[in-house]
Write an enzyme that holds these catalytic residues in place. Structure first.
Site, PDB file in Angstrom:
ATOM      1  N   ARG A  48      -6.702  -8.325   1.871  1.00  0.00           N
ATOM      2  CA  ARG A  48      -5.430  -8.996   1.512  1.00  0.00           C
ATOM      3  C   ARG A  48      -5.475 -10.513   1.736  1.00  0.00           C
ATOM      4  NH1 ARG A  48      -2.650  -4.401   3.861  1.00  0.00           N
ATOM      5  NH2 ARG A  48      -2.246  -2.950   2.171  1.00  0.00           N
ATOM      6  N   LYS A 107      -5.644 -21.973  -7.868  1.00  0.00           N
ATOM      7  CA  LYS A 107      -5.756 -20.925  -8.893  1.00  0.00           C
ATOM      8  C   LYS A 107      -7.106 -20.226  -8.753  1.00  0.00           C
ATOM      9  CE  LYS A 107      -2.712 -22.642 -12.545  1.00  0.00           C
ATOM     10  NZ  LYS A 107      -2.627 -23.146 -13.933  1.00  0.00           N
ATOM     11  N   GLU A 111     -11.754 -32.863 -18.782  1.00  0.00           N
ATOM     12  CA  GLU A 111     -10.639 -32.716 -17.833  1.00  0.00           C
ATOM     13  C   GLU A 111     -10.211 -34.092 -17.300  1.00  0.00           C
ATOM     14  OE1 GLU A 111      -8.931 -30.051 -17.349  1.00  0.00           O
ATOM     15  OE2 GLU A 111     -10.245 -28.346 -17.804  1.00  0.00           O
ATOM     16  N   LYS A 125      -4.511 -34.718 -10.168  1.00  0.00           N
ATOM     17  CA  LYS A 125      -4.388 -33.264  -9.986  1.00  0.00           C
ATOM     18  C   LYS A 125      -3.578 -32.955  -8.729  1.00  0.00           C
ATOM     19  CE  LYS A 125      -5.370 -28.845 -10.407  1.00  0.00           C
ATOM     20  NZ  LYS A 125      -6.133 -27.799 -11.017  1.00  0.00           N
ATOM     21  N   GLU A 131       3.384 -23.482 -10.640  1.00  0.00           N
ATOM     22  CA  GLU A 131       3.527 -23.699 -12.081  1.00  0.00           C
ATOM     23  C   GLU A 131       4.877 -23.226 -12.619  1.00  0.00           C
ATOM     24  OE1 GLU A 131      -0.228 -23.538 -14.339  1.00  0.00           O
ATOM     25  OE2 GLU A 131       0.946 -22.505 -15.869  1.00  0.00           O
ATOM     26  N   ARG A 178       3.692 -28.470 -13.188  1.00  0.00           N
ATOM     27  CA  ARG A 178       2.249 -28.164 -13.198  1.00  0.00           C
ATOM     28  C   ARG A 178       1.782 -27.771 -14.598  1.00  0.00           C
ATOM     29  NH1 ARG A 178      -1.405 -24.908  -8.714  1.00  0.00           N
ATOM     30  NH2 ARG A 178      -3.352 -25.069  -9.885  1.00  0.00           N
ATOM     31  N   ASN A 197      -1.861 -27.981 -18.347  1.00  0.00           N
ATOM     32  CA  ASN A 197      -2.341 -27.069 -19.393  1.00  0.00           C
ATOM     33  C   ASN A 197      -2.508 -27.761 -20.739  1.00  0.00           C
ATOM     34  OD1 ASN A 197      -2.404 -24.841 -17.665  1.00  0.00           O
ATOM     35  ND2 ASN A 197      -0.207 -24.517 -17.929  1.00  0.00           N
ATOM     36  N   HIS A 229      -5.158 -26.715 -23.185  1.00  0.00           N
ATOM     37  CA  HIS A 229      -5.714 -25.433 -22.740  1.00  0.00           C
ATOM     38  C   HIS A 229      -5.193 -24.229 -23.520  1.00  0.00           C
ATOM     39  CE1 HIS A 229      -7.280 -27.851 -19.531  1.00  0.00           C
ATOM     40  NE2 HIS A 229      -7.843 -26.821 -18.933  1.00  0.00           N
ATOM     41  N   HIS A 273      -8.294 -22.517 -24.642  1.00  0.00           N
ATOM     42  CA  HIS A 273      -8.711 -21.197 -24.157  1.00  0.00           C
ATOM     43  C   HIS A 273      -8.992 -20.252 -25.323  1.00  0.00           C
ATOM     44  CE1 HIS A 273      -6.954 -21.428 -19.790  1.00  0.00           C
ATOM     45  NE2 HIS A 273      -8.144 -21.967 -19.892  1.00  0.00           N
ATOM     46  N   HIS A 284     -16.146 -24.706 -21.006  1.00  0.00           N
ATOM     47  CA  HIS A 284     -14.694 -24.866 -20.862  1.00  0.00           C
ATOM     48  C   HIS A 284     -14.244 -26.271 -21.278  1.00  0.00           C
ATOM     49  CE1 HIS A 284     -10.663 -24.447 -19.336  1.00  0.00           C
ATOM     50  NE2 HIS A 284     -10.840 -25.487 -18.538  1.00  0.00           N
TER      51      HIS A 284
HETATM   52  N1  GLY Z   1      -6.248 -26.012 -14.299  1.00  0.00           N
HETATM   53  C1  GLY Z   1      -4.848 -26.140 -14.399  1.00  0.00           C
HETATM   54  C2  GLY Z   1      -4.139 -25.968 -13.111  1.00  0.00           C
HETATM   55  O1  GLY Z   1      -4.752 -25.944 -12.064  1.00  0.00           O
HETATM   56  O2  GLY Z   1      -2.939 -25.830 -13.099  1.00  0.00           O
END
Ligand code: GLY
Length: 370
Positions: free
Chosen positions: A123, A145, A187, A231, A241, A245, A249, A252, A256, A268
């Site tokens: 956990r 993430k 990025e 960031k 998010e 946040r 994206n 993305h 993606h 990526h």
């Molecule tokens: N890679 C996008 C984020 O960390 O929200």
């Protein structure tokens, strides 16, 4: 390190982010073992890396920690539930307890995968992220993430799990293969577009130096620090998010989809470059984005050797279908974080993402076809 590298290292910086220490300093890799002991005192470390990064960076860290090193095959194809299960089973077989600390050394795949192992093992146990690719240094390793891909798309199974620490050594870029440094630049460009216009122009002015094999310590540190600052600042304002946040994206949603359709042959960052140009075009078509921004993004991506067009092999129907299943979609409708102008995103009345007509989306895709 040369004398100049040492001087640059002294100008490093530390950020605090939702309980994580984010340290950026030239030469910092040498401190990974000491930092792990400091942030996870009394814990039993286990180091995870892919087989490319293992001998380069992870083995010395494991040796300094007196820890075992678990490896997996490099590449996005390893970011699966199967690989997550295999690594988790390795930990279980060693009867590691809650006093375990996972040390993830490598690129975005390693950070996401090992981070997800840490997030779920018993956990949740602490993880120290030691990113060695540009994508991981400035994006993937920061912000908590973690997760894996599925046949339905990228990063669809995962968890938020803030690392205890992120240790970023910009000098590791010197050993990063050229194609990965270029991919990571996507990025960095994204960070310029969403929040820092002067950083965008700095990259445009120094493209050749940023790609040079003998990257200077100063350039490496500025490249990484300015991006990490964006960031950290964005994630600090919205950890889960719920709102702001989402601006991270940008590029993305379409990115993606094309990355998945390429069967991960596109890196990526390469897919994000294509996605940024297409989504900037979409913003222009929808009337949100200052005309000319898509051209500016395409010019900088192109100058850094990144792809900026969608291959004819990727059908618009497939791209649209994948976007409906994207994490950001609501009710099967894709949502987009769109720029207003360089350095500023549309806040969409606090939603930070907009659902747009599918016809507009198809028009934007058609506009960036090769
Ligand atoms: N890679 C996008 C984020 O960390 O929200």
């Amino acid at each position: 390190m040369t004398e100049r590298d040492v001087a640059t290292a002294e100008r490093g910086r530390e950020f605090a982010l939702h309980g994580a220490r984010v340290i950026v300093r030239a030469g910092a890799l040498a401190d990974a073992a000491a930092l792990t002991r400091e942030v996870a005192p009394g814990c039993r470390p286990i180091v995870i890396a892919d087989t490319t990064v293992a001998p380069l960076h992870a083995a010395p860290i494991a040796a300094a920690l007196g820890a075992e090193l678990l490896t997996f095959a490099p590449g996005e194809a390893s970011k699966t539930r199967q690989q997550w299960a295999a690594l988790t089973d390795e930990l279980l077989a060693r009867q590691l307890g809650r006093d375990t600390v996972v040390v993830a050394v490598g690129g975005g795949v390693c950070g996401d995968l090992a981070g997800f192992v840490a997030a779920t093992y018993l956990r949740g146990v602490p993880v120290v992220q030691v990113p060695t690719s540009l994508v991981a240094m400035i994006d993937a390793a920061i912000g908590g993430k973690t997760g894996v891909d599925t046949r339905h798309g990228k990063n669809l199974v995962g968890a938020f799990h803030q690392p205890a620490a992120v240790l970023v050594d910009p000098l590791a870029l010197r050993t990063l293969p050229d194609v990965h440094r270029r991919a990571g630049m996507a990025e960095a460009i994204k960070h310029g577009v969403i929040a820092d216009e002067s950083y965008f122009h700095w990259m445009a002015a120094h493209g050749a130096a940023l790609l040079a094999p003998a990257l200077s310590a100063e350039m490496a540190q500025r490249l990484v620090l300015d991006s990490v600052a964006v960031k950290v600042q964005v994630v600090a304002s919205d950890e889960r998010e719920g709102g702001r946040r989402k601006i991270l994206n940008f590029g993305h949603t379409i990115g993606h989809a094309v990355e998945h359709l390429s069967k991960y042959e596109l890196l990526h960052g390469e897919a994000v470059a294509i996605g940024m140009v297409a989504e900037a075009r979409l913003g222009e078509l929808a009337g949100y984005t200052l005309p000319g921004l898509a051209d500016d993004v395409a010019a900088l991506c192109g100058a850094l050797g990144l792809p900026v067009t969608i291959d004819a092999a990727f059908a618009s129907d497939d791209i649209v279908a994948l976007m409906r299943g994207d994490k950001k979609a609501r009710g099967g409708v894709a949502a987009f974080a769109l720029p207003l102008r360089l350095g500023e995103m549309n806040d969409a009345d606090g939603c930070y993402a907009l659902s747009l007509d599918e016809s507009l989306l198809r028009e934007a895709i058609a506009a960036v076809r090769s």
